[in-house]
Write a protein that holds these residues in place. Structure first.
Motif, mmCIF file in Angstrom:
data_model
loop_
_atom_site.group_PDB
_atom_site.id
_atom_site.type_symbol
_atom_site.label_atom_id
_atom_site.label_comp_id
_atom_site.label_asym_id
_atom_site.label_seq_id
_atom_site.Cartn_x
_atom_site.Cartn_y
_atom_site.Cartn_z
ATOM 1 N N LYS A 42 -21.809 -38.978 88.314
ATOM 2 C CA LYS A 42 -22.554 -40.057 88.970
ATOM 3 C C LYS A 42 -23.834 -39.516 89.613
ATOM 4 N N LYS A 43 -23.761 -38.347 90.211
ATOM 5 C CA LYS A 43 -24.920 -37.749 90.868
ATOM 6 C C LYS A 43 -26.077 -37.527 89.888
ATOM 7 N N TYR A 44 -25.763 -37.093 88.670
ATOM 8 C CA TYR A 44 -26.791 -36.759 87.681
ATOM 9 C C TYR A 44 -27.005 -37.844 86.631
ATOM 10 N N PHE A 45 -26.301 -38.963 86.745
ATOM 11 C CA PHE A 45 -26.301 -39.966 85.677
ATOM 12 C C PHE A 45 -27.690 -40.513 85.355
ATOM 13 N N GLN A 46 -28.528 -40.772 86.336
ATOM 14 C CA GLN A 46 -29.849 -41.347 86.066
ATOM 15 C C GLN A 46 -30.690 -40.441 85.170
ATOM 16 N N LYS A 47 -30.636 -39.150 85.384
ATOM 17 C CA LYS A 47 -31.392 -38.214 84.547
ATOM 18 C C LYS A 47 -30.637 -37.879 83.263
ATOM 19 N N LEU A 48 -29.317 -37.974 83.324
ATOM 20 C CA LEU A 48 -28.473 -37.596 82.193
ATOM 21 C C LEU A 48 -28.400 -38.684 81.121
ATOM 22 N N LYS A 49 -28.490 -39.945 81.514
ATOM 23 C CA LYS A 49 -28.201 -41.039 80.577
ATOM 24 C C LYS A 49 -29.104 -41.049 79.343
ATOM 25 N N LYS A 50 -30.334 -40.587 79.466
ATOM 26 C CA LYS A 50 -31.238 -40.544 78.311
ATOM 27 C C LYS A 50 -30.802 -39.504 77.289
ATOM 28 N N ARG A 51 -29.995 -38.549 77.723
ATOM 29 C CA ARG A 51 -29.580 -37.443 76.864
ATOM 30 C C ARG A 51 -28.212 -37.677 76.221
ATOM 31 N N LEU A 52 -27.558 -38.775 76.586
ATOM 32 C CA LEU A 52 -26.203 -39.035 76.098
ATOM 33 C C LEU A 52 -26.198 -39.908 74.851
ATOM 34 N N ASP A 53 -25.128 -39.782 74.109
ATOM 35 C CA ASP A 53 -24.842 -40.664 72.989
ATOM 36 C C ASP A 53 -24.842 -42.100 73.519
ATOM 37 N N PRO A 54 -25.454 -43.054 72.790
ATOM 38 C CA PRO A 54 -25.545 -44.436 73.303
ATOM 39 C C PRO A 54 -24.198 -45.058 73.681
ATOM 40 N N GLY A 55 -23.164 -44.788 72.925
ATOM 41 C CA GLY A 55 -21.846 -45.345 73.239
ATOM 42 C C GLY A 55 -21.269 -44.776 74.525
ATOM 43 N N LYS A 56 -21.425 -43.496 74.713
ATOM 44 C CA LYS A 56 -20.921 -42.861 75.935
ATOM 45 C C LYS A 56 -21.752 -43.289 77.137
ATOM 46 N N ARG A 57 -23.039 -43.480 76.945
ATOM 47 C CA ARG A 57 -23.915 -43.974 78.017
ATOM 48 C C ARG A 57 -23.448 -45.349 78.480
ATOM 49 N N MET A 58 -23.177 -46.248 77.527
ATOM 50 C CA MET A 58 -22.714 -47.589 77.869
ATOM 51 C C MET A 58 -21.353 -47.548 78.558
ATOM 52 N N MET A 59 -20.463 -46.689 78.068
ATOM 53 C CA MET A 59 -19.137 -46.567 78.654
ATOM 54 C C MET A 59 -19.228 -46.111 80.115
ATOM 55 N N LEU A 60 -20.038 -45.082 80.373
ATOM 56 C CA LEU A 60 -20.177 -44.573 81.738
ATOM 57 C C LEU A 60 -20.871 -45.592 82.641
ATOM 58 N N LYS A 61 -21.860 -46.279 82.129
ATOM 59 C CA LYS A 61 -22.559 -47.305 82.908
ATOM 60 C C LYS A 61 -21.579 -48.399 83.332
ATOM 61 N N PHE A 62 -20.745 -48.845 82.401
ATOM 62 C CA PHE A 62 -19.733 -49.853 82.702
ATOM 63 C C PHE A 62 -18.726 -49.318 83.718
ATOM 64 N N TYR A 63 -18.294 -48.086 83.518
ATOM 65 C CA TYR A 63 -17.308 -47.482 84.415
ATOM 66 C C TYR A 63 -17.844 -47.406 85.846
ATOM 67 N N PHE A 64 -19.079 -46.927 86.020
ATOM 68 C CA PHE A 64 -19.648 -46.831 87.364
ATOM 69 C C PHE A 64 -19.893 -48.186 87.997
ATOM 70 N N LYS A 65 -20.223 -49.163 87.166
ATOM 71 C CA LYS A 65 -20.439 -50.511 87.675
ATOM 72 C C LYS A 65 -19.117 -51.117 88.169
ATOM 73 N N LYS A 66 -18.051 -50.873 87.407
ATOM 74 C CA LYS A 66 -16.760 -51.466 87.758
ATOM 75 C C LYS A 66 -16.015 -50.679 88.837
ATOM 76 N N TYR A 67 -16.048 -49.356 88.752
ATOM 77 C CA TYR A 67 -15.248 -48.529 89.655
ATOM 78 C C TYR A 67 -16.069 -47.717 90.650
ATOM 79 N N GLY A 68 -17.385 -47.850 90.573
ATOM 80 C CA GLY A 68 -18.279 -47.205 91.525
ATOM 81 C C GLY A 68 -18.224 -45.750 91.459
#
Length: 68
Positions: A42-68
């Protein structure tokens, strides 16, 4: 399953932001979730998300949105 292209010592830990981004990118993109902590991702997600596979990026975005 580990698909690392570098042999790292077992006790190696990232020491700066650049190493953390490389480490997290490799672990997440190759489905090696072992040892990863939600707080670190979560700490590095904003800079990391551009470097991730699109599916994993969406999964993590959903996870952080739902579970913080």
């Amino acid at each position: 399953m580990k698909l690392w292209d570098y042999n790292l010592p077992k006790n190696w830990q990232p020491k700066n932001e650049r190493q953390w981004l490389w480490y997290l990118e490799r672990k997440i993109n190759y489905d090696d979730w072992q040892g990863l902590k939600k707080e670190i991702i979560k700490k590095y997600f904003q800079k990391l998300k551009k470097r991730l596979d699109p599916g994993k990026r969406m999964m993590l975005k959903f996870y952080f949105k739902k579970y913080g």
